[in-house]
Design a protein around this motif. Structure first.
Motif, PDB file in Angstrom:
ATOM      1  N   ASN A  66       0.839  -1.180   0.000  1.00 61.06           N
ATOM      2  CA  ASN A  66       0.000   0.000   0.000  1.00 61.06           C
ATOM      3  C   ASN A  66       0.885   1.245   0.000  1.00 61.06           C
ATOM      4  O   ASN A  66       1.918   1.282   0.681  1.00 61.06           O
ATOM      5  CB  ASN A  66      -0.903  -0.021   1.232  1.00 61.06           C
ATOM      6  N   SER A  67       0.498   2.256  -0.756  1.00 59.21           N
ATOM      7  CA  SER A  67       1.282   3.492  -0.828  1.00 59.21           C
ATOM      8  C   SER A  67       1.234   4.235   0.504  1.00 59.21           C
ATOM      9  O   SER A  67       0.159   4.596   0.980  1.00 59.21           O
ATOM     10  CB  SER A  67       0.732   4.386  -1.942  1.00 59.21           C
ATOM     11  N   MET A  68       2.393   4.473   1.106  1.00 58.42           N
ATOM     12  CA  MET A  68       2.447   5.145   2.393  1.00 58.42           C
ATOM     13  C   MET A  68       2.116   6.625   2.231  1.00 58.42           C
ATOM     14  O   MET A  68       2.582   7.288   1.293  1.00 58.42           O
ATOM     15  CB  MET A  68       3.819   4.995   3.041  1.00 58.42           C
ATOM     16  N   ALA A  69       1.327   7.152   3.149  1.00 57.07           N
ATOM     17  CA  ALA A  69       1.069   8.586   3.174  1.00 57.07           C
ATOM     18  C   ALA A  69       2.347   9.328   3.551  1.00 57.07           C
ATOM     19  O   ALA A  69       3.227   8.773   4.225  1.00 57.07           O
ATOM     20  CB  ALA A  69      -0.037   8.899   4.172  1.00 57.07           C
ATOM     21  N   LEU A  70       2.459  10.568   3.117  1.00 61.87           N
ATOM     22  CA  LEU A  70       3.654  11.369   3.386  1.00 61.87           C
ATOM     23  C   LEU A  70       3.287  12.597   4.208  1.00 61.87           C
ATOM     24  O   LEU A  70       2.495  13.425   3.778  1.00 61.87           O
ATOM     25  CB  LEU A  70       4.311  11.827   2.073  1.00 61.87           C
ATOM     26  N   PHE A 111      12.532   4.477   6.349  1.00 63.58           N
ATOM     27  CA  PHE A 111      11.528   4.704   5.330  1.00 63.58           C
ATOM     28  C   PHE A 111      11.191   3.413   4.591  1.00 63.58           C
ATOM     29  O   PHE A 111      11.988   2.485   4.550  1.00 63.58           O
ATOM     30  CB  PHE A 111      11.996   5.789   4.358  1.00 63.58           C
ATOM     31  N   PHE A 112      10.017   3.392   4.005  1.00 67.02           N
ATOM     32  CA  PHE A 112       9.360   2.217   3.440  1.00 67.02           C
ATOM     33  C   PHE A 112       8.798   1.364   4.573  1.00 67.02           C
ATOM     34  O   PHE A 112       9.208   1.478   5.719  1.00 67.02           O
ATOM     35  CB  PHE A 112      10.296   1.383   2.555  1.00 67.02           C
ATOM     36  N   TRP A 113       7.851   0.504   4.210  1.00 65.55           N
ATOM     37  CA  TRP A 113       7.191  -0.330   5.207  1.00 65.55           C
ATOM     38  C   TRP A 113       8.180  -1.230   5.948  1.00 65.55           C
ATOM     39  O   TRP A 113       7.975  -1.555   7.118  1.00 65.55           O
ATOM     40  CB  TRP A 113       6.121  -1.200   4.540  1.00 65.55           C
ATOM     41  N   ASN A 114       9.268  -1.618   5.271  1.00 65.12           N
ATOM     42  CA  ASN A 114      10.241  -2.487   5.939  1.00 65.12           C
ATOM     43  C   ASN A 114      11.502  -1.756   6.385  1.00 65.12           C
ATOM     44  O   ASN A 114      12.462  -2.383   6.829  1.00 65.12           O
ATOM     45  CB  ASN A 114      10.601  -3.683   5.054  1.00 65.12           C
TER      46      ASN A 114
END
Length: 372
Positions: free
Chosen positions: A107-111, A120-123
């Motif tokens: 899913n595209s992370m909100a900024l 940064f990034f989900w992982n």
């Protein structure tokens, strides 16, 4: 009487209120220095990168690059395609789509409020905004453009060499300077004018339901003390309502899947089996605008998210202890992990989450597409 935050959160407030948040750049000549437009209750101990000070010219260049479709292989998308301002810089899809309609798996992370994040990034595979900014350009599922070709395209564009000269003192465009410009713009994406912020500033009152939601949000439950809570702020911390900014401590296995179905998550970065199924706890600011939810977008609504934490936690060896021990009822000896919130309490938490919506943030012309 105004709700009293837990002691640890009060310490965060005090540190923010008595320290200057704005970061200045000591420039005698060249690009014009900028300061972050952030409230004094945001943490003040996060320095600006010494090799990438914030400047007017750098931010404006970064804004153009953020919306520049030449940075994708077929010229069809930009960073702003998956991070749309009206959606608080997410995109409303379960999975984002790259060039040639290639679908990603996250899913595209909100900024927002990115200056106060360190992974940064989900992982968590990028440790700086500068490094993060380059990755989607080259990713085959996203913009799918070799960075050398991105440099060539910008260098051949009559507009960009002079803009890089103004921002960085050279018209020779490099991958590093592209990353720096994008990072400068992204650092200015500060969301701090929601109803919650107005309440912090003592400008408005919350409704009784919103206030109950706030109290539950910031309370870790302890049934032995008859202390009811939603356990939310154990992972979404402080006035930023975001994961712990100190490295990988802001990554959690929040019980989405049982052992045999756990995704790799943070383990892909650390190679530590204890990190299996752990993903970044994102900021919840503007959360009502950024669904669907979780790293894989499996939940369509905030109500579904609350139902997950209340009734559907999946146990595993890496389940976060902050979730494992959180319940509003004394454990009955079973293996079930549940919050045991009432329907009224769940509705109150959702009501509070809606106070985190910042209409100024999603309409601020400084963040919009300059090519429109």
């Amino acid at each position: 009487m105004r709700f009293q935050f837990p002691t640890w959160l009060g310490l965060i407030c005090v540190c923010g209120l008595f320290a200057c948040q704005n970061t200045e750049v000591d420039l005698i000549n060249g690009p014009q220095q900028m300061m972050l437009d952030a409230p004094d209750y945001f943490p003040a101990n996060i320095p600006m990168p010494a090799d990438n000070p914030l400047t007017e010219e750098g931010v404006q260049l970064g804004r153009m690059l953020f919306y520049e479709k030449k940075l994708s292989a077929d010229g069809s998308i930009s960073c702003g395609s998956c991070h749309q301002q009206q959606n608080a810089f997410s995109d409303g899809n379960q999975f984002s789509f790259g060039v040639n309609n290639t679908q990603g798996d996250m899913n595209s992370m909100a900024l927002s409020n990115l200056h106060w994040q360190t992974k940064f990034f989900w992982n968590g595979r990028a440790s700086t905004l500068e490094a993060q900014a380059i990755v989607p350009i080259e990713d085959v599922r996203e913009m799918n453009l070799p960075i050398a070709e991105a440099v060539n395209r910008l260098q051949a564009d009559a507009r960009y060499p002079s803009l890089f000269e103004s921002a960085f003192g050279t018209d020779a465009i490099t991958p590093g300077l592209i990353g720096k410009a994008l990072a400068q713009f992204e650092r200015t994406l500060i969301s701090a004018n929601s109803k919650f912020d107005a309440w912090i500033r003592n400008e408005v009152e919350l409704t009784p339901e919103e206030k109950l939601g706030l109290e539950l949000f910031f309370t870790h439950p302890d049934p032995k003390l008859q202390l009811r809570g939603g356990n939310c702020s154990d992972c979404h911390i402080g006035f930023l309502i975001a994961g712990d900014p100190n490295g990988f401590s802001g990554f959690h296995n929040n019980g989405l899947d049982a052992e045999e179905k756990l995704s790799s998550g943070l383990m892909n970065v650390t190679a530590n089996p204890f990190d299996q199924g752990k993903f970044k706890a994102p900021s919840l600011r503007n959360i009502a605008l950024t669904g669907p939810y979780m790293h894989d977008g499996r939940f369509q609504s905030l109500e579904e998210v609350l139902d997950h934490y209340n009734d559907h936690i999946q146990n595993s060896t890496t389940l976060d202890v902050l979730i494992l021990e959180a319940s509003n009822e004394v454990p009955d000896g079973s293996d079930a992990v549940k919050l045991h919130l009432s329907d009224e309490e769940k509705k109150a938490i959702v009501a509070f989450l809606h106070t985190l919506t910042d209409q100024d943030f999603i309409t601020n012309s400084k963040f919009s597409n300059p090519f429109n």
